[in-house]
Design a protein around this motif. Structure first.
Motif, short mmCIF file in Angstrom:
data_model
loop_
_atom_site.label_atom_id
_atom_site.label_comp_id
_atom_site.label_asym_id
_atom_site.label_seq_id
_atom_site.Cartn_x
_atom_site.Cartn_y
_atom_site.Cartn_z
N LEU A 102 -11.89 -15.03 -23.96
CA LEU A 102 -12.63 -14.94 -25.18
C LEU A 102 -13.26 -16.36 -25.55
O LEU A 102 -14.37 -16.32 -25.75
CB LEU A 102 -11.75 -14.32 -26.34
N ASP A 103 -12.60 -17.26 -25.54
CA ASP A 103 -12.95 -18.71 -25.67
C ASP A 103 -14.25 -18.88 -24.45
O ASP A 103 -15.23 -19.34 -25.04
CB ASP A 103 -12.04 -19.77 -25.57
N ALA A 104 -13.89 -18.47 -23.32
CA ALA A 104 -15.15 -18.92 -22.13
C ALA A 104 -16.17 -17.91 -22.63
O ALA A 104 -17.36 -18.39 -22.39
CB ALA A 104 -14.47 -18.61 -21.02
N GLY A 105 -16.08 -16.83 -22.92
CA GLY A 105 -17.07 -15.79 -23.22
C GLY A 105 -17.81 -16.11 -24.47
O GLY A 105 -19.17 -15.98 -24.54
N LEU A 106 -17.27 -16.74 -25.53
CA LEU A 106 -17.94 -17.20 -26.49
C LEU A 106 -18.80 -18.43 -26.45
O LEU A 106 -19.87 -18.52 -26.54
CB LEU A 106 -16.94 -17.24 -27.88
N ARG A 107 -18.00 -19.41 -25.57
CA ARG A 107 -18.91 -20.66 -25.07
C ARG A 107 -20.34 -20.18 -24.36
O ARG A 107 -21.08 -20.73 -24.71
CB ARG A 107 -18.07 -21.52 -24.47
N GLY A 108 -20.27 -19.31 -23.57
CA GLY A 108 -21.27 -18.98 -22.80
C GLY A 108 -22.32 -18.24 -23.45
O GLY A 108 -23.38 -18.52 -23.41
N ALA A 109 -21.77 -17.36 -24.29
CA ALA A 109 -22.76 -16.44 -25.11
C ALA A 109 -23.45 -17.22 -26.27
O ALA A 109 -24.76 -17.19 -26.44
CB ALA A 109 -22.10 -15.38 -25.53
N LEU A 110 -22.86 -18.36 -26.78
CA LEU A 110 -23.26 -19.31 -27.67
C LEU A 110 -24.36 -20.19 -27.04
O LEU A 110 -25.41 -20.37 -27.94
CB LEU A 110 -22.30 -19.93 -28.50
N ARG A 111 -24.02 -20.48 -25.87
CA ARG A 111 -24.93 -21.32 -25.22
C ARG A 111 -26.33 -20.67 -24.94
O ARG A 111 -27.40 -21.17 -24.90
CB ARG A 111 -24.57 -21.90 -23.88
N LYS A 112 -26.07 -19.42 -24.50
CA LYS A 112 -27.41 -18.71 -24.10
C LYS A 112 -28.22 -18.28 -25.43
O LYS A 112 -29.30 -18.01 -25.45
CB LYS A 112 -27.03 -17.34 -23.44
N LEU A 113 -27.29 -18.10 -26.43
CA LEU A 113 -27.89 -17.67 -27.84
C LEU A 113 -28.68 -19.06 -28.43
O LEU A 113 -29.91 -18.68 -28.97
CB LEU A 113 -27.00 -17.17 -28.86
N SER A 114 -28.04 -20.21 -28.32
CA SER A 114 -29.00 -21.34 -28.64
C SER A 114 -30.16 -21.61 -27.98
O SER A 114 -31.31 -22.05 -28.35
CB SER A 114 -27.98 -22.26 -28.89
N GLY A 115 -30.13 -21.24 -26.53
CA GLY A 115 -31.10 -21.69 -25.67
C GLY A 115 -32.22 -20.57 -25.91
O GLY A 115 -33.37 -20.91 -26.08
N ALA A 116 -32.00 -19.38 -26.46
CA ALA A 116 -32.80 -18.25 -26.77
C ALA A 116 -33.68 -18.67 -27.82
O ALA A 116 -34.72 -18.31 -28.24
CB ALA A 116 -32.28 -16.97 -26.71
N ARG A 117 -33.05 -19.21 -28.99
CA ARG A 117 -33.42 -19.87 -30.20
C ARG A 117 -34.60 -20.82 -30.01
O ARG A 117 -35.60 -20.76 -30.64
CB ARG A 117 -32.48 -19.99 -31.30
N GLY A 118 -34.54 -21.69 -29.04
CA GLY A 118 -35.38 -22.79 -28.93
C GLY A 118 -36.46 -22.51 -28.21
O GLY A 118 -37.52 -23.14 -28.20
#
Length: 119
Positions: A102-118
């Motif tokens: 769960l921690d690894a998945g959240l880190r990866g998804a948050l990284r992708k989400l913040s990249g998509a926002r930018g």
């Protein structure tokens, strides 16, 4: 226990997060994240299909995931929608293993989400 205001309950909410959100997969689960319109508190939902096991196994996996998500939900941005989809290996996993995934998945998804926002 996950408070009622922190739960995804409607089918269209789940579908929106899974289809349009950012995904990060691990061997036992897949994490889907999406930013909602508006500044509501983060909300979470769980998908544990029959492929994971019988009803007893599915409910045990869901309870473990719910228990693991509660403290992590507070760390997410306010308008985040989270769907955690359990895969068949989750049935035999310990809570610690599910927590790591769960921690690894959240880190990866948050990284992708913040990249998509930018973009």
């Amino acid at each position: 226990m996950l408070p009622a205001g922190s739960r995804l309950t409607r089918r269209d909410e789940f579908a929106s997060v899974v289809r349009r959100g950012r995904r990060s997969g691990r061997s036992r689960l897949v994490v889907h994240l999406r930013r909602a319109d508006g500044g509501s508190e983060p909300r979470a939902g769980f998908v544990v299909s029959k492929a994971v096991g019988n009803a007893v196994v599915r409910h045990r996996v869901t309870r473990r995931l719910r228990h693991l998500v509660v403290p992590r939900l507070r760390q997410l941005p306010p308008d985040t929608l989270l769907v955690v989809r359990a895969l068949p290996p989750a049935a035999a996993a310990s809570s610690a293993e599910l927590g790591e995934d769960l921690d690894a998945g959240l880190r990866g998804a948050l990284r992708k989400l913040s990249g998509a926002r930018g973009e």
